[in-house]
Design a protein around this motif. Structure first.
Motif, mmCIF file in Angstrom:
data_model
loop_
_atom_site.group_PDB
_atom_site.id
_atom_site.type_symbol
_atom_site.label_atom_id
_atom_site.label_comp_id
_atom_site.label_asym_id
_atom_site.label_seq_id
_atom_site.Cartn_x
_atom_site.Cartn_y
_atom_site.Cartn_z
ATOM 1 N N LEU A 165 -6.228 10.266 0.205
ATOM 2 C CA LEU A 165 -5.702 8.916 0.377
ATOM 3 C C LEU A 165 -5.747 8.489 1.850
ATOM 4 O O LEU A 165 -5.888 7.306 2.156
ATOM 5 N N VAL A 206 -0.262 4.162 3.799
ATOM 6 C CA VAL A 206 -0.706 4.900 2.617
ATOM 7 C C VAL A 206 -0.261 6.357 2.681
ATOM 8 O O VAL A 206 0.242 6.917 1.702
ATOM 9 N N LEU A 227 -4.239 0.191 -6.034
ATOM 10 C CA LEU A 227 -4.992 0.477 -4.811
ATOM 11 C C LEU A 227 -6.424 -0.042 -4.918
ATOM 12 O O LEU A 227 -6.996 -0.526 -3.935
ATOM 13 N N ALA A 276 0.771 3.938 -3.083
ATOM 14 C CA ALA A 276 0.376 5.330 -2.852
ATOM 15 C C ALA A 276 1.457 6.282 -3.341
ATOM 16 O O ALA A 276 1.161 7.345 -3.909
ATOM 17 N N LEU A 313 0.829 -1.209 0.000
ATOM 18 C CA LEU A 313 0.000 0.000 0.000
ATOM 19 C C LEU A 313 0.861 1.255 0.000
ATOM 20 O O LEU A 313 0.553 2.238 -0.684
#
Length: 372
Positions: A283, A266, A360, A131, A127
């Motif tokens: 996010l 993230v 994602l 990101a 993750l």
């Protein structure tokens, strides 16, 4: 069509409907429910997330499906999630192996490596990398942070398995750390991983401005302290055996104990990748949704899968008389709640480049539909 009154079983979604927050804060200092501070349930004085749609509404199952199809950003048909995860996990494992090498004192490094390199899905570090790349950064910019998140996650597992905590014998299909190295070494291995995580971000991050590195370290620290993971752990421990635990109480536990570190993963990626404040906060909200989703699914799996399927002891929450979503609202309602969290998380990715957002999107779906 059968009507589903979401308001009747998920009253605690309020953490996601709070006023705008500072770009430097991970978790609000005050929540609608805070068992550590015995605060009022009023949200009028709360500082937290920007307002986003509440799931507290009456919908039909047919409308839910239609709404999901309309809101969900379509996945890139050319994106191969399995290949992506294997490639990223391989690179992460190599980076972890290099970062925590076997050296003196040998015993402590053996214990650290035993749990850190024991496998696992590597969802949190992936993750972080996804990101970073979503906002225009390079994988190398976030790799030390991704490793740090996994080190801290591993620390939490080592400590969580100790006799004084969950007293578990199995983790990732192997005997837990304290079963192999003893309780004393297990505690120290967790401590060492925690300390080294911050050193690794500070020393090994390249291609990122000092200001962003410091900001990332602050986010990571806050996510695991007395306002993050530790807060969730404390309330979880104090809630065992209680009969009057509500959904707001349960949400507090999961948002802090599980979602906080996923959120940090993230947010760190977005910060280190050069994301603007607006993208970082969007996010952050996405991560909060999938973080809570992760735990809801975990609760479901704990009562529907075997120890062999999970790679850890199944049914331990039930044996410890812990409060869980299935315990409070049943398995089917828990599954509906998970689906709502998934669809709302994907809505927050709309507006990003679809190709860069594909990992994602796929990760959110994976978290929702995983079987272990």
């Amino acid at each position: 069509m059968a009507s589903v009154n979401l308001c009747s079983w998920v009253q605690s979604y309020s953490i996601f409907n709070q006023a705008s927050r500072s770009k430097y804060s991970l978790l609000p200092r005050s929540l609608p429910f805070n068992p550590l501070m015995n605060l009022s349930s009023s949200t009028s004085k709360i500082r937290g997330f920007a307002s986003i749609p509440s799931i507290c509404s009456v919908i039909t199952k047919g409308d839910a499906v239609k709404e999901e199809e309309e809101q969900q950003q379509p996945q890139n048909p050319s994106f191969d999630f399995k290949t992506y995860m294997v490639q990223k996990a391989t690179m992460i494992n190599q980076a972890l192996d290099s970062a925590v090498s076997l050296r003196e004192p040998v015993k402590i490094h053996e214990a650290m490596r035993y749990s850190l390199l024991a496998g696992g899905k590597r969802v949190r570090p992936v993750l972080c990398l996804a990101a970073c790349e979503l906002v225009g950064g390079q994988e190398s910019m976030a790799m030390p942070a991704a490793c740090a998140v996994e080190m801290i996650h591993t620390m939490s597992l080592i400590h969580d398995d100790l006799p004084c905590m969950d007293n578990d014998d199995l983790r990732r299909g192997k005997p837990t750390n304290h079963k192999v190295f003893g309780e004393d070494i297990a505690v120290l291995a967790g401590d060492a991983l925690l300390a080294f995580a911050f050193e690794h971000v500070a020393v090994s991050t390249v291609g990122v401005t000092p200001g962003r590195i410091v900001r990332a370290i602050g986010e990571l620290a806050k996510s695991i302290g007395a306002e993050g993971l530790v807060a969730g752990q404390v309330v979880d421990i104090n809630s065992e055996g209680l009969t009057d635990v509500g959904l707001d109480h349960l949400e507090f536990i999961h948002v802090h104990k599980t979602a906080a570190l996923l959120e940090a993963a993230v947010v760190l990626g977005a910060i280190l990748g050069g994301g603007c404040d607006e993208d970082v906060e969007r996010l952050r909200k996405f991560a909060r949704y999938i973080g809570l989703l992760f735990q809801v699914v975990d609760d479901i799996l704990d009562v529907t899968k075997s120890s062999k399927e999970l790679g850890k002891t199944a049914g331990k929450d039930l044996l410890a008389d812990k409060v869980t979503y299935p315990k409070l609202i049943g398995i089917e309602k828990s599954k509906e709640f998970a689906e709502k969290l998934r669809s709302d998380s994907l809505e927050l990715l709309q507006g990003f480049d679809s190709e860069k957002a594909a990992p994602l999107i796929a990760l959110a779906n994976y978290i929702a539909y995983r079987q272990n």
